[in-house]
Design a protein around this motif. Sequence first.
Motif, PDB file in Angstrom:
ATOM      1  N   ILE A  42      -2.419   0.936  -4.330  1.00  0.00           N
ATOM      2  CA  ILE A  42      -2.306  -0.403  -3.735  1.00  0.00           C
ATOM      3  C   ILE A  42      -2.153  -1.441  -4.833  1.00  0.00           C
ATOM      4  O   ILE A  42      -2.765  -1.323  -5.908  1.00  0.00           O
ATOM      5  CB  ILE A  42      -3.533  -0.723  -2.834  1.00  0.00           C
ATOM      6  N   ILE A  50      -8.585  -7.129  -0.619  1.00  0.00           N
ATOM      7  CA  ILE A  50      -8.839  -5.702  -0.825  1.00  0.00           C
ATOM      8  C   ILE A  50     -10.056  -5.233  -0.021  1.00  0.00           C
ATOM      9  O   ILE A  50     -10.032  -4.152   0.574  1.00  0.00           O
ATOM     10  CB  ILE A  50      -8.989  -5.335  -2.330  1.00  0.00           C
ATOM     11  N   ILE A  59      -9.024  -4.930   3.662  1.00  0.00           N
ATOM     12  CA  ILE A  59      -8.129  -3.785   3.876  1.00  0.00           C
ATOM     13  C   ILE A  59      -8.930  -2.489   3.909  1.00  0.00           C
ATOM     14  O   ILE A  59      -8.712  -1.620   4.760  1.00  0.00           O
ATOM     15  CB  ILE A  59      -7.037  -3.742   2.785  1.00  0.00           C
ATOM     16  N   LYS A  60      -9.874  -2.353   2.982  1.00  0.00           N
ATOM     17  CA  LYS A  60     -10.667  -1.121   2.945  1.00  0.00           C
ATOM     18  C   LYS A  60     -11.475  -0.929   4.227  1.00  0.00           C
ATOM     19  O   LYS A  60     -11.743   0.194   4.646  1.00  0.00           O
ATOM     20  CB  LYS A  60     -11.600  -1.124   1.722  1.00  0.00           C
ATOM     21  N   ASN A  61     -11.889  -2.040   4.847  1.00  0.00           N
ATOM     22  CA  ASN A  61     -12.699  -1.960   6.062  1.00  0.00           C
ATOM     23  C   ASN A  61     -11.896  -1.875   7.348  1.00  0.00           C
ATOM     24  O   ASN A  61     -12.378  -1.341   8.345  1.00  0.00           O
ATOM     25  CB  ASN A  61     -13.606  -3.192   6.171  1.00  0.00           C
ATOM     26  N   ARG A  62     -10.693  -2.423   7.342  1.00  0.00           N
ATOM     27  CA  ARG A  62     -10.007  -2.674   8.615  1.00  0.00           C
ATOM     28  C   ARG A  62      -8.649  -2.026   8.795  1.00  0.00           C
ATOM     29  O   ARG A  62      -8.167  -1.934   9.938  1.00  0.00           O
ATOM     30  CB  ARG A  62      -9.803  -4.195   8.777  1.00  0.00           C
ATOM     31  N   SER A  63      -7.998  -1.647   7.747  1.00  0.00           N
ATOM     32  CA  SER A  63      -6.600  -1.215   7.879  1.00  0.00           C
ATOM     33  C   SER A  63      -6.498   0.297   8.099  1.00  0.00           C
ATOM     34  O   SER A  63      -7.261   1.071   7.504  1.00  0.00           O
ATOM     35  CB  SER A  63      -5.809  -1.628   6.636  1.00  0.00           C
ATOM     36  N   HIS A  69       0.853  -1.188   0.000  1.00  0.00           N
ATOM     37  CA  HIS A  69       0.000   0.000   0.000  1.00  0.00           C
ATOM     38  C   HIS A  69       0.889   1.238   0.000  1.00  0.00           C
ATOM     39  O   HIS A  69       1.869   1.293   0.740  1.00  0.00           O
ATOM     40  CB  HIS A  69      -0.903   0.012   1.228  1.00  0.00           C
TER      41      HIS A  69
END
Lengths: 159, 81
Positions: free
Chosen positions: A97, A117, A120-124, A85
């Motif tokens: 990314i 993906i 990642i969009k929800n949690r990172s 990322h």
Amino acid sequence: MNIHVEVRDVTQGKLDAQEALNFVEAPGHGAGALFLGAVRNRNQGRDVEGVSYDVFAPLAEQSFGEICAEAQDKWGECLRLFVVHGKGRLDVGGLSIVIAAGSPHRDEAFKACRYVIEEIKNRSPVWKQEHYTDGDSEWVQGHALCQHGDQSHGQAHHG
Amino acid sequence: MKKITVQLFGAFRPLGTEMSFDLPDKACVDDLRTAFISALPEDFHDLIGVSRFADERTVLSENSVLQVDSIFAILPPVSGG
């Protein structure tokens, strides 16, 4: 090691799709799936000229690793996964990314790539600041994290 | 008392790169959230309410005791990818 995760300063080097595909190759793998996220020129009716990505790097890399491990639990330990990322400012078209998944068959590779993906969009811990052609800038409204970082609620306003 | 330093990200960036607070030795995340609300203008209170606190390895629960040697961050809603 069959997982590579990284936060990369985009001022030090562009993200590279071929690097990702090379990493997930293996003699027993007949499939490779690739996801590229790039800065687009319009969002929410406004003309965008660039996006700055802010990242809490140690926790982001930790979360990428956990998400990849979950993908291996779901679709097989032999899955090879690559996630990089970007951090810093990108112009329109710049890659933010790169995700690749390699597996013996295409179904697992597609599913794993999509899973990584979306999670990642929800949690990172990554944030976007959009820069508009009229000179204004705004932080993109995103997903509120839950206490343990494994679920989310709220609305995303940027794809 | 212990000094807790918190890195700022996303919509908190206009305030700088980090903020520090002197908190009681047994202070937990909930105490840190209260300290943020006291220190920041009302414009930020809703954002603090939907943000989470984390160290370098995990998002912390509200009753987690703050360890002095940890690096903390406040995480507004995320928008990566």
